[in-house]
Design an enzyme around this catalytic site. Structure first.
Site, PDB file in Angstrom:
ATOM      1  N   GLU A 131      -2.555   0.720  -4.073  1.00  0.00           N
ATOM      2  CA  GLU A 131      -2.005  -0.782  -3.802  1.00  0.00           C
ATOM      3  C   GLU A 131      -1.223  -0.927  -5.102  1.00  0.00           C
ATOM      4  O   GLU A 131      -1.573  -0.801  -6.514  1.00  0.00           O
ATOM      5  CB  GLU A 131      -3.319  -1.590  -3.656  1.00  0.00           C
ATOM      6  N   CYS A 186       0.897  -1.124  -0.067  1.00  0.00           N
ATOM      7  CA  CYS A 186       0.062   0.068  -0.040  1.00  0.00           C
ATOM      8  C   CYS A 186       0.666   1.295  -0.174  1.00  0.00           C
ATOM      9  O   CYS A 186       0.269   2.430   0.202  1.00  0.00           O
ATOM     10  CB  CYS A 186      -0.971  -0.070   1.236  1.00  0.00           C
TER      11      CYS A 186
END
Length: 436
Positions: free
Chosen positions: A429, A393
């Site tokens: 992501e 992330c």
């Protein structure tokens, strides 16, 4: 000074260059804007500025559906076109891989695959958190502003699940009414909503101690009719995630969601991807990278409540799943029971200290924003896995960790696929496939 924004940071600022060529981080500017800006911080290597006036707007500026887009911190890129947002995210990933990871431009061009995204650019969030504060002597619920010290009171959030658009106003009104009878000691309020199941949960975060359970349950039930109302008691104040207990005030006591056709129960303290539709893209990318076989052993580190554990268990002979956060471990056990799976060894504890002794054929790692410890990379290198899926992330820590894998020498990355789970923000992501 007059500046032209040439790119976006991994943040809410735009980047420009002054007359000397020094980088200027510009708050309130979007890529393509020409602005009049005021310098607020002068450094040797870069400066910071705020926009005083947009002299010539970027062709990628759009009208956001949220009137608070310029002051609320929830959608810092909300005035930027989706195409420009996604181009900026790919560029941020490329830049991190080259600057931090040490990959060449040719290597990054070969590594980075086309960005994946779900259909909805607004109304995709299954969760929203509201912060209490006093305004004119009354308790209000709001969202953190561009300046995190500011709290912005909003009647609704266009990022939140469209089916429950009125939930923010209803919960805020109920909490305002309840606060008239006494201090609830609220630290934050979480609302989770599922388009798939219709489940709506309200979670009230408070310190331990007395609490008007019956009154809160009655007022919130009448205001919004959620499937679940819980009180999460934390030990160390407003920013803590250390939970001493969860009280069920009304309803089911957990939130129900379906993910990739699997039924999942998530407790209020547990992490779950806020974009359910796009989280299914992550699952597809991980499974495509690993292609687990029915006879193989899989390992899932930082596994949470089972986002990847369950699909791995469907495809593999056995899964060793490691998670340190107690509420998530309990959720994982329950979700495996719901799924009818008994081929998973759930290991509670730190991924390094509790690294499974057995080897693995495939391995997925989904660490927090800080990325992997060096010790974790060394242990993964000894795991024997033929392929690794690294779900990240944060492109900066991903780039650092990929450089460490390359330096260690057992694995090398062969693809990095960005996924836009958070439209209208700079967050992203990335699923990186590494092989021996």
């Amino acid at each position: 000074m007059q500046l032209t924004i040439t790119s976006m940071t991994y943040g809410s600022d735009g980047i420009a260059r002054d007359a000397s060529g020094k980088a200027v981080f510009v708050s309130g500017g979007l890529v393509g804007d020409t602005v009049s800006a005021r310098i607020v911080e002068e450094g040797q290597r870069f400066s910071r500025a705020v926009v005083e006036e947009v002299l010539e707007p970027s062709p990628d500026r759009v009208q956001a559906p949220c009137p608070f887009v310029d002051i609320c911190g929830g959608c810092p890129w909300g005035s930027l076109s989706l195409d420009a947002q996604r181009a900026a995210k790919i560029e941020n990933l490329r830049s991190c891989l080259e600057r931090i990871g040490g990959f060449s431009s040719d290597e990054t061009q070969a590594l980075i695959k086309p960005l994946r995204h779900a259909k909805d650019a607004w109304g995709y969030r299954n969760k929203i958190e509201l912060t209490p504060h006093k305004q004119a002597g009354k308790l209000r619920l709001g969202m953190h502003g561009r300046n995190p010290q500011d709290i912005v009171v909003v009647p609704a959030c266009p990022l939140f699940e469209k089916r429950f658009a009125g939930a923010v106003r209803s919960v805020a009104g109920a909490i305002g009414f309840l606060s008239g009878s006494g201090d609830l000691m609220l630290e934050r309020v979480g609302i989770r909503a599922s388009r798939n199941t219709g489940a709506l949960e309200v979670a009230l975060w408070t310190p331990t101690g007395g609490f008007p359970r019956a009154q809160v349950s009655r007022v919130l039930t009448e205001a919004i009719r959620p499937k679940s109302i819980v009180r999460v008691m934390s030990k160390e104040g407003r920013r803590a995630r250390r939970v001493s207990g969860v009280e069920v005030l009304a309803g089911e006591g957990s939130w129900h969601e379906t993910l990739a056709k699997e039924s999942m129960r998530i407790s209020a303290p547990s992490f779950f991807q806020v974009n359910t539709r796009a989280a299914e893209i992550l699952i597809d990318l991980v499974m495509d990278a690993l292609t687990p076989k029915p006879h193989e052993v899989a390992m899932d580190l930082y596994c949470g409540a089972g986002t990847f554990t369950i699909p791995l268990a469907r495809r593999s002979a056995y899964v060793a799943a490691v998670e340190a956060y107690g509420p998530a471990v309990r959720d994982l056990r329950r979700n495996l029971e719901i799924a009818g799976l008994d081929n998973v060894d759930v290991i509670g504890g730190d991924a390094v200290r509790e690294f499974p002794d057995e080897g693995a054929d495939v391995l997925v790692v989904d660490p927090p924003r800080a990325g992997l410890e060096k010790a974790a990379i060394d242990l993964i290198a000894k795991s024997g896995a033929r392929d690794i899926a690294y779900v990240s992330c944060d492109p900066a820590t991903l780039a650092r960790d990929l450089a460490r894998f390359v330096q260690e020498g057992t694995y090398h990355p062969i693809s990095a696929t960005p996924a836009d789970l958070f439209p209208q923000t700079y967050h992203m992501e990335t699923v990186c496939h590494l092989t021996r």
